[in-house]
Design an enzyme around this catalytic site. Structure first.
Site, PDB file in Angstrom:
ATOM      1  N   SER A  69       0.842  -1.193   0.000  1.00 18.91           N
ATOM      2  CA  SER A  69       0.000   0.000   0.000  1.00 18.91           C
ATOM      3  C   SER A  69       0.886   1.255   0.000  1.00 18.91           C
ATOM      4  O   SER A  69       1.655   1.460  -0.942  1.00 18.91           O
ATOM      5  CB  SER A  69      -0.951  -0.030   1.202  1.00 18.91           C
ATOM      6  OG  SER A  69      -1.960   0.938   1.067  1.00 18.91           O
ATOM      7  N   ASP A 122      -9.248  -4.499  -6.112  1.00 13.40           N
ATOM      8  CA  ASP A 122      -8.880  -3.591  -5.026  1.00 13.40           C
ATOM      9  C   ASP A 122      -9.741  -2.337  -5.125  1.00 13.40           C
ATOM     10  O   ASP A 122      -9.542  -1.496  -6.007  1.00 13.40           O
ATOM     11  CB  ASP A 122      -7.391  -3.241  -5.138  1.00 13.40           C
ATOM     12  CG  ASP A 122      -6.849  -2.528  -3.908  1.00 13.40           C
ATOM     13  OD1 ASP A 122      -7.645  -1.869  -3.218  1.00 13.40           O
ATOM     14  OD2 ASP A 122      -5.638  -2.625  -3.653  1.00 13.40           O
ATOM     15  N   HIS A 127      -7.703  -5.204  -1.553  1.00 12.24           N
ATOM     16  CA  HIS A 127      -6.444  -4.605  -1.110  1.00 12.24           C
ATOM     17  C   HIS A 127      -5.639  -5.538  -0.202  1.00 12.24           C
ATOM     18  O   HIS A 127      -4.416  -5.433  -0.126  1.00 12.24           O
ATOM     19  CB  HIS A 127      -6.745  -3.290  -0.383  1.00 12.24           C
ATOM     20  CG  HIS A 127      -5.557  -2.403  -0.191  1.00 12.24           C
ATOM     21  ND1 HIS A 127      -4.760  -1.960  -1.234  1.00 12.24           N
ATOM     22  CD2 HIS A 127      -5.013  -1.852   0.932  1.00 12.24           C
ATOM     23  CE1 HIS A 127      -3.797  -1.189  -0.774  1.00 12.24           C
ATOM     24  NE2 HIS A 127      -3.919  -1.116   0.544  1.00 12.24           N
TER      25      HIS A 127
END
Length: 721
Positions: free
Chosen positions: A591, A666, A698
């Site tokens: 991320s 995602d 995600h």
């Protein structure tokens, strides 16, 4: 001297023998549950302050129960409820009480929507009559019992409803809810993700009014992603997602009066965001927080529900941004407790709006990391802080005069407390890098230990059978700051040898990876790599949390600049050590950490030879409004901040080995980010590896997905570093 040397040799030999007898960690161990910790599931303190309940679940047998315990004796005094399909009580996975604890709300057949939101079939169980009521045959969202437990409010298909449990009559409070257009009573995607809440309605204390938010997202741009599934054709999943600089939903506040059946809009002066609302002690007084788009001005208002008169109680501003928290607590006389970074560190304040007075209750060069609550009877405030060092957490109390501070926890590590409703007791969860979570009962007055509840010694015994090296904490002087760092060396570390270095980081604003707590899944993976001859290190650079406002907010308007500079400088400093091979330095992250590792191997191409980026942001132009604009303002206002730190603009600088990974479904950091970086690397004719996981969000999990991902990452490290 000779004798001492002989003892040292024996110890070294003994350590090597022990190490040889220990097993090496495998990915199957990590993702197969070998290192799972025991916990106290869904613990809730009861109103009397002398008892608490715990949810006990046997997922294999599909049996769940709510058991009641006495704090003082730790004896189980009752099973309040147990699933019994034959008698109409389904297997349930969560529960909550009505305000008077006469009824229990049970969650069954729950399925995720986004990060926090859920759909489920819900029941209400009456503890006095032992009867059960289904709320709806359809899956609903966020049911909430009224204070007396005689009604339940919930959201179905973007509309708010109230069910009267005695008569079975159902009122539809709103009727304009429409997918991807109007939402009543629950938040839109970006509020859920960035303000951290889903239920956007609340009962007042007498159960005759409901305050709720309405989201008009018709002008918000729509995002579409393909879901491949098992069918012949993929299906598009479309939802409203405001990217930086684009239109947000228009949010408005309403108060519904149940006796009259009328809903009235509250005029707040067209605020851009309404991130919190909470009824005060008086059943006619509602508190509401509003934020401007830059999120550098927060106003706390009081709304008089009968007249809709709005009065400001507090205004907080910051040159960068103001954090939104759940720390607001109203005292019986309408004074309130609030947390703020106004003196440079996050601390607790007591406000008296009637007299215009403000008193700071805690102070010092450390952070209040959790506010637990206020004991009205004894006039004490309970909180968690970093007073014993920024990588540790301890539990404290202090009087509402800011005096008589007491440390209620002990041990060097991370302490987290759950207090009884009357603040007589608290259950503490303690862990550090050597100790898995230990649950203990304490007196809230002085922290005295009453009893140990759960200890995870079996896990500690299992872990002891594996080759595990110490996680060493230290600081690293980088760019004028002493940065927190941990390092894991191979168990048979030899300082005369040179080892490859893999750095791990997240680096996002206010985050922390260097913390004295028990291991997570990535820690075991790092231990596995250490057993293969790698040194793994993590450095929390500028922009991370627990070191004060200025350290955290220095990255304002330039996400990725100072953080990348610190990681590159840290890698250089570590590579200068005699036992690090400076030609074999890698970095990875997920991320925000993937955004960082991508930038590091591009901007630091003479320092890093390898990088892995999982689900990275590659341009902040692609991310949502609330998070991105909090730190960057809009791309229209700050184009340089967006573009000068975007990996997309430095793809031609790739020299090392690069693995790029993303989940195709995602909803948070869209796969668009990786696709655009892939295209930039292709056009720059740069070799790299990549993997896309179909229909994974995600977190990239489900079935064998995590195992496959970490197998891929492991092989990439072994082959390229």
């Amino acid at each position: 001297m000779k004798k001492s040397f002989g003892i040292l040799v024996l110890l070294l030999i003994f350590g090597q023998v022990i190490s040889a007898q220990q097993k090496k960690i495998t990915l199957e161990d990590i993702w197969g549950g070998s290192f799972s910790t025991e916990r106290l599931e869904v613990l809730r303190s009861m109103k009397d302050g002398q008892h608490y309940t715990i949810l006990n679940i046997d997922r294999q047998a599909k049996v769940s129960s709510i058991d009641k315990y006495e704090y003082k004796t730790q004896e189980k005094v009752a099973t309040l409820l147990k699933s019994d399909v034959a008698n109409g009580i389904p297997f349930f996975t969560s529960y909550s009480f009505s305000g008077d604890e006469s009824r229990v709300l049970l969650a069954t057949a729950v399925e995720p929507v986004y990060r926090w939101s859920r759909l489920g079939i819900y029941f209400v169980y009456d503890l006095e009559s032992n009867t059960i009521f289904p709320i709806s045959e359809s899956k609903i969202q966020e049911p909430m019992l009224s204070p007396k437990g005689d009604q339940v409010a919930y959201v179905y298909q973007n509309n708010l409803y109230v069910l009267d449990l005695a008569s079975g009559s159902r009122k539809q409070i709103t009727d304009d809810g429409t997918p991807n257009a109007i939402i009543n009573g629950v938040t839109d995607w970006v509020y859920e993700e960035e303000f951290g809440f889903v239920r956007a309605f609340d009962w007042n204390s007498t159960g005759d009014k409901i305050a709720y938010l309405r989201f008009d997202e018709r002008e918000v741009p729509e995002f579409s992603m393909d879901v491949y599934g098992q069918g012949l054709y993929p299906k598009p999943h479309e939802f409203k997602y405001p990217k930086a600089g684009e239109a947000n939903a228009e949010v408005s506040l309403y108060i519904y009066d149940l006796p009259s059946g009328s809903a009235r809009e509250v005029s707040l002066g067209n605020p851009h965001y309404i991130p919190r609302m909470k009824w005060m002690n008086h059943p006619d007084h509602l508190s509401v927080q509003t934020l401007n788009r830059h999120q550098d001005k927060l106003v706390l208002h009081q709304v008089e529900a009968s007249t809709l008169e709005v009065t400001p109680l507090l205004e907080e501003t910051d040159a960068a941004y103001v954090d939104v928290t759940d720390d607001l607590t109203f005292l019986p006389d309408d004074r309130f407790i609030w947390t703020s970074e106004k003196d440079g560190y996050n601390h607790i304040y007591l406000y008296d709006p009637e007299r215009g007075r403000e008193q700071q209750l805690t102070s010092g060069p450390w952070e209040v990391t959790s506010y637990y609550g206020y004991d009205e009877k004894r006039g004490r405030v309970f909180y968690q802080s970093t007073e014993q060092g920024s990588i540790n957490r301890d539990v404290y109390s202090i009087s509402d005069k800011g005096k008589g501070k007491r440390r209620l926890s002990s041990g060097n590590g991370t302490n987290r407390a759950a207090f009884s409703s009357d603040f007589t007791y608290f259950i503490n969860t303690f862990s550090n890098v050597e100790t898995p979570p230990v649950f203990t009962l304490h007196k809230a007055s002085d922290g005295a230990l009453v009893e140990e509840l759960k200890h995870n010694r079996e896990l500690l015994s299992r872990v002891g059978k594996y080759e595990m090296a110490p996680k060493e904490f230290s600081t690293l002087p980088i760019n004028g700051n002493d940065l927190n760092m941990w390092m894991i060396k191979p168990a048979d570390f030899d300082p005369s040898k040179k080892y490859p270095l893999l750095m791990f980081q997240y680096s996002g604003p206010g985050s922390q990876q260097v913390a004295n707590r028990w291991h997570g899944s990535n820690d075991y993976w790092h231990q596995m790599l250490a057993s293969e001859g790698y040194i793994v290190a993590c450095v929390d650079g500028r922009g991370t949390g627990q070191k004060g406002r200025d350290f955290k907010k220095v990255t304002q308007l330039e996400l990725g600049k100072f953080e990348v500079e610190d990681q590159i400088a840290a890698a250089q400093a570590l590579s200068a050590r005699p036992y690090i091979d400076e030609q074999r330095t890698g970095i990875w992250g997920w991320s925000y950490g993937g955004f960082m590792s991508s930038n590091c191997i591009l901007k630091g191409n003479d320092v890093f030879e390898m990088a892995i980026a999982v689900a990275p942001v590659t341009s902040w132009r692609f991310y949502d409004t609330i998070y991105t604009e909090r730190y960057m303002q809009t791309p229209q206002e700050n184009p340089g901040g967006y573009d000068e730190n975007s990996p997309l603009n430095f793809a031609d600088q790739l020299k090392g080995d690069f693995l790029l990974v993303h989940g195709a479904a995602d909803d948070n950091v869209h796969v668009q980010n990786s696709m655009r970086l892939i295209e930039a690397l292709v056009q720059a004719n740069k070799p790299f590896e990549w993997a896309i996981y179909p229909d994974r969000n995600h977190g990239i999990y489900g079935g064998n997905t995590r195992l496959h991902l970490y197998n891929k990452m492991t092989q990439f490290v072994l082959n390229n570093l």
